[in-house]
Every structure is written in C-alpha cells, then in structure tokens.
Scaffold this motif. Structure first.
Motif, PDB file in Angstrom:
ATOM      1  N   ALA A   1     -11.672   5.973  -8.113  1.00 35.16           N
ATOM      2  CA  ALA A   1     -10.820   4.803  -7.862  1.00 35.16           C
ATOM      3  C   ALA A   1      -9.796   5.104  -6.775  1.00 35.16           C
ATOM      4  N   ILE A   2      -9.241   6.300  -6.799  1.00 39.85           N
ATOM      5  CA  ILE A   2      -8.266   6.677  -5.768  1.00 39.85           C
ATOM      6  C   ILE A   2      -8.964   6.849  -4.418  1.00 39.85           C
ATOM      7  N   PHE A   3     -10.162   7.409  -4.428  1.00 39.23           N
ATOM      8  CA  PHE A   3     -10.928   7.554  -3.184  1.00 39.23           C
ATOM      9  C   PHE A   3     -11.188   6.176  -2.571  1.00 39.23           C
ATOM     10  N   TYR A   4     -11.518   5.202  -3.414  1.00 39.34           N
ATOM     11  CA  TYR A   4     -11.711   3.830  -2.946  1.00 39.34           C
ATOM     12  C   TYR A   4     -10.426   3.312  -2.287  1.00 39.34           C
ATOM     13  N   GLN A   5      -9.285   3.603  -2.913  1.00 38.31           N
ATOM     14  CA  GLN A   5      -8.007   3.157  -2.347  1.00 38.31           C
ATOM     15  C   GLN A   5      -7.759   3.808  -0.988  1.00 38.31           C
ATOM     16  N   MET A   6      -8.107   5.076  -0.867  1.00 38.03           N
ATOM     17  CA  MET A   6      -7.928   5.776   0.408  1.00 38.03           C
ATOM     18  C   MET A   6      -8.809   5.158   1.488  1.00 38.03           C
ATOM     19  N   LYS A   7     -10.046   4.846   1.143  1.00 34.70           N
ATOM     20  CA  LYS A   7     -10.968   4.236   2.112  1.00 34.70           C
ATOM     21  C   LYS A   7     -10.497   2.839   2.510  1.00 34.70           C
ATOM     22  N   GLN A   8     -10.027   2.071   1.558  1.00 32.38           N
ATOM     23  CA  GLN A   8      -9.537   0.724   1.861  1.00 32.38           C
ATOM     24  C   GLN A   8      -8.300   0.784   2.746  1.00 32.38           C
TER      25      GLN A   8
ATOM     26  N   PRO B   1       0.809  -1.220   0.000  1.00 35.48           N
ATOM     27  CA  PRO B   1       0.000   0.000   0.000  1.00 35.48           C
ATOM     28  C   PRO B   1       0.844   1.272   0.000  1.00 35.48           C
ATOM     29  N   LEU B   2       0.431   2.193  -0.835  1.00 36.49           N
ATOM     30  CA  LEU B   2       1.107   3.486  -0.932  1.00 36.49           C
ATOM     31  C   LEU B   2       0.777   4.352   0.272  1.00 36.49           C
ATOM     32  N   SER B   3       1.603   5.310   0.497  1.00 36.05           N
ATOM     33  CA  SER B   3       1.379   6.271   1.567  1.00 36.05           C
ATOM     34  C   SER B   3       0.051   6.992   1.348  1.00 36.05           C
ATOM     35  N   LYS B   4      -0.626   7.280   2.447  1.00 34.34           N
ATOM     36  CA  LYS B   4      -1.893   8.003   2.324  1.00 34.34           C
ATOM     37  C   LYS B   4      -1.665   9.373   1.714  1.00 34.34           C
ATOM     38  N   TYR B   5      -0.497   9.955   1.926  1.00 33.28           N
ATOM     39  CA  TYR B   5      -0.192  11.270   1.367  1.00 33.28           C
ATOM     40  C   TYR B   5      -0.105  11.221  -0.158  1.00 33.28           C
ATOM     41  N   ILE B   6       0.464  10.171  -0.682  1.00 36.64           N
ATOM     42  CA  ILE B   6       0.526  10.017  -2.145  1.00 36.64           C
ATOM     43  C   ILE B   6      -0.889   9.889  -2.704  1.00 36.64           C
ATOM     44  N   LEU B   7      -1.713   9.065  -2.057  1.00 36.51           N
ATOM     45  CA  LEU B   7      -3.088   8.886  -2.516  1.00 36.51           C
ATOM     46  C   LEU B   7      -3.863  10.202  -2.461  1.00 36.51           C
ATOM     47  N   VAL B   8      -3.686  10.957  -1.389  1.00 38.36           N
ATOM     48  CA  VAL B   8      -4.392  12.239  -1.251  1.00 38.36           C
ATOM     49  C   VAL B   8      -3.922  13.216  -2.322  1.00 38.36           C
ATOM     50  N   ILE B   9      -2.627  13.271  -2.577  1.00 33.10           N
ATOM     51  CA  ILE B   9      -2.100  14.186  -3.603  1.00 33.10           C
ATOM     52  C   ILE B   9      -2.645  13.819  -4.977  1.00 33.10           C
ATOM     53  N   VAL B  10      -2.623  12.541  -5.321  1.00 34.43           N
ATOM     54  CA  VAL B  10      -3.151  12.099  -6.613  1.00 34.43           C
ATOM     55  C   VAL B  10      -4.643  12.439  -6.710  1.00 34.43           C
ATOM     56  N   PHE B  11      -5.376  12.173  -5.646  1.00 30.72           N
ATOM     57  CA  PHE B  11      -6.812  12.464  -5.609  1.00 30.72           C
ATOM     58  C   PHE B  11      -7.059  13.956  -5.846  1.00 30.72           C
ATOM     59  N   LEU B  12      -6.336  14.802  -5.133  1.00 22.37           N
ATOM     60  CA  LEU B  12      -6.524  16.248  -5.279  1.00 22.37           C
ATOM     61  C   LEU B  12      -6.122  16.743  -6.669  1.00 22.37           C
TER      62      LEU B  12
ATOM     63  N   LEU C   1      -6.296  15.058  -9.441  1.00 22.47           N
ATOM     64  CA  LEU C   1      -7.366  14.642 -10.360  1.00 22.47           C
ATOM     65  C   LEU C   1      -8.571  15.577 -10.247  1.00 22.47           C
ATOM     66  N   LEU C   2      -8.933  15.946  -9.026  1.00 18.40           N
ATOM     67  CA  LEU C   2     -10.068  16.854  -8.836  1.00 18.40           C
ATOM     68  C   LEU C   2      -9.768  18.255  -9.379  1.00 18.40           C
ATOM     69  N   ILE C   3      -8.544  18.718  -9.183  1.00 19.39           N
ATOM     70  CA  ILE C   3      -8.163  20.035  -9.716  1.00 19.39           C
ATOM     71  C   ILE C   3      -8.220  20.026 -11.232  1.00 19.39           C
ATOM     72  N   TYR C   4      -7.675  18.980 -11.840  1.00 20.38           N
ATOM     73  CA  TYR C   4      -7.707  18.887 -13.302  1.00 20.38           C
ATOM     74  C   TYR C   4      -9.150  18.769 -13.796  1.00 20.38           C
ATOM     75  N   ALA C   5      -9.973  18.027 -13.082  1.00 19.82           N
ATOM     76  CA  ALA C   5     -11.390  17.917 -13.442  1.00 19.82           C
ATOM     77  C   ALA C   5     -12.057  19.289 -13.361  1.00 19.82           C
TER      78      ALA C   5
ATOM     79  N   LEU D   1     -14.017   9.453 -12.576  1.00 26.00           N
ATOM     80  CA  LEU D   1     -13.883   7.999 -12.392  1.00 26.00           C
ATOM     81  C   LEU D   1     -12.526   7.656 -11.780  1.00 26.00           C
ATOM     82  N   ALA D   2     -11.476   8.301 -12.281  1.00 26.70           N
ATOM     83  CA  ALA D   2     -10.135   8.069 -11.743  1.00 26.70           C
ATOM     84  C   ALA D   2     -10.058   8.509 -10.282  1.00 26.70           C
ATOM     85  N   ALA D   3     -10.636   9.677  -9.983  1.00 26.60           N
ATOM     86  CA  ALA D   3     -10.649  10.162  -8.598  1.00 26.60           C
ATOM     87  C   ALA D   3     -11.438   9.200  -7.709  1.00 26.60           C
TER      88      ALA D   3
END
Length: 123
Positions: free
Chosen positions: A109-116, A47-58, A60-64, A105-107
């Motif tokens: 998937a990342i949100f799911y990873q953060m919750k898991q 599992p990746l660091s929660k910080y990496i997941l949060v950065i990727v998630f954010l 994706l949302l910014i680009y969206a 959709l990508a965000a």
C-alpha cells in the motif's frame, strides 16, 4: 481513480487494525495498520513527503524481515490450510506467516502511494 483506491485502502487497513484488537500484541498491529490506513487517506488531501513514505516502506520491510524465517517454515509444511485456522502455540510459524503477509500488504500500500506521488510530480 486514485482517490477511490486510497479510500478503499484506508477502509481495508482500518478494518485490519480493528481485527487486531483481540490479539495479545494487538496494539502493535493496530497501530501499524491504522497508520497505513491514515496515510492512504491523507494522500487524497495533502500528499506526504516522499521521504516519510520511503521511511515507512523500509520500516515495514525490515519488520517483515524478522518474520521471513517463520514464513519459510510455513511454506515447508504440508498443511497450508492451517494458516486460516486458530493460532497454535506449538506452531509459531502460523502467526509469523500471517504477520509477514500483513506487513507485505502494508508495504504494498505504501509502495502504491510512492508510485502515485511520483506520477503526480511528473505531470
């Protein structure tokens, strides 16, 4: 179950990535979807660091957010089925809406990873 979902998400996003190769800006979308697929796969093993997941998630949302106005323009059109048709240069909201939906959709998937990840840590 988490492992099966992650493998499924990985395959879906790799397919999304491959389908982008015929676009003029396909390398950008290939990279985005490929990274999401890779993250879903990696989460099964290390599992990746929660910080990496949060950065990727954010990111994706910014680009969206840059595509949100085009999505609203699409929602205001009468012919909603044209989103499934060919790209028409006179209607940039079509491609923008597709990109917006793909980023969400990508965000997701990342949100799911953060919750898991949070569930695993709390056990």
């Amino acid at each position: 179950m988490k492992t099966i979902i992650n493998y499924t998400l990985c395959v879906i996003f790799i397919i999304f990535a491959l389908l982008q190769l015929n676009d003029p800006d396909g390398w950008i979308w290939f990279a985005i979807y490929f990274v999401i697929g890779a993250i879903c796969l990696i989460q099964n093993f290390n599992p990746l660091s929660k910080y990496i997941l949060v950065i990727v998630f954010l990111l994706l949302l910014i680009y969206a957010g840059f595509h949100f106005k085009l999505f609203v323009d699409y929602l205001l059109t009468e012919n909603k089925a044209e989103i499934f048709g060919e790209m028409v240069y006179e209607k940039p909201y079509l491609e923008g809406s597709r990109e917006f939906i793909g980023l969400l959709l990508a965000a997701g998937a990342i949100f799911y990873q953060m919750k898991q990840r949070k569930k695993v840590q709390s056990q």
